[in-house]
Design an enzyme around this catalytic site. Structure first.
Site, PDB file in Angstrom:
ATOM      1  CB  ALA A  25      -6.887 -15.651  -4.669  1.00 17.81           C
ATOM      2  CG  ASP A  83      -0.555  -2.759   3.912  1.00 19.76           C
ATOM      3  OD1 ASP A  83      -1.192  -3.676   3.993  1.00 19.76           O
ATOM      4  OD2 ASP A  83      -0.704  -1.515   4.210  1.00 19.76           O
ATOM      5  CE1 TYR A 172     -12.778   0.645  -1.085  1.00 17.62           C
ATOM      6  CE2 TYR A 172     -10.878  -0.681  -0.776  1.00 17.62           C
ATOM      7  CZ  TYR A 172     -11.885  -0.050  -0.350  1.00 17.62           C
ATOM      8  OH  TYR A 172     -12.236   0.064   1.099  1.00 17.62           O
TER       9      TYR A 172
END
Length: 211
Positions: A25, A83, A172
């Protein structure tokens, strides 16, 4: 890890429907916001009930292409996939292309706090003087149903901090401070982070080429 494929001819994007090949999301929100001003009608893979393909590639380019091609083939629409990952210099570039794997739990969900703790534990095991330099990488793959694919990459360097700071962002973000900043990505307002993160840098290249 980031070996780029041979370039293909660039196609222009006309306003219309485009699939974001992600079930994340946070990523979908960023990508929808970035593409909205260009007249694209964005739909997420989850909204079309498209399955998440297994990411078997060994580079960001390969996994982005795999996801974009799968969404384009199943939907019949142009598809955009990202990615991305965190590459930590002292860890030999890990987690890198396996960034999301480090967050996987036994029940198949993702625990990003656990993933950050893994990174920190490995850094601490290397001693107090270890470099905390890291790079966020984003590779975008834009795929057409006829098999044409284009790639765009963005990077941003920074430093890892501990403990994590901030409640915004995802992944992260709470432990990554971009160079020239004192705040983590998770401490920045969404619009500010989005203006110059790794994904935004990749998007700028896409926009320059496709619009």
């Amino acid at each position: 890890m980031n070996d780029a494929p041979a370039p293909q001819a660039i196609r222009k994007l006309a306003p219309g429907r485009l699939v974001i090949a992600s079930h994340n999301a946070g990523k979908v929100r960023e990508m929808r916001d970035l593409l909205g001003p260009y007249g694209m009608d964005i739909v997420a893979a989850a909204e079309l009930d498209l399955p998440e393909p297994e990411e078997t590639g060994t580079s960001f380019f390969a996994n982005a292409e795999l996801k974009a091609r799968a969404a384009a083939d199943l939907s019949g629409l142009i598809a955009l996939a990202d990615d991305s990952g965190l590459c930590v210099a002292a860890l030999g570039g890990d987690p890198g292309v396996y960034t999301a794997n480090w967050a996987e739990t036994a029940d198949g969900t993702r625990d990003w706090q656990m993933a950050m703790e893994k990174v920190e534990a490995r850094l601490q095991a290397l001693g107090p003087g270890v470099s905390r330099a890291a790079t966020f990488v984003s590779t975008l793959a834009l795929a057409w149903p006829d098999g044409h694919v284009e790639w765009f990459e963005g990077r941003i360097d920074g430093t890892l901090v501990w403990p994590p700071r901030g409640a915004a962002g995802f992944g992260y973000d709470p432990m990554f401070v971009p160079l020239g900043e004192t705040r983590t990505f998770a401490e920045m307002p969404f619009a500010e982070k989005q203006a110059n993160n790794h994904r935004a840098r990749a998007f700028r290249k896409l926009v320059e080429a496709a619009f």
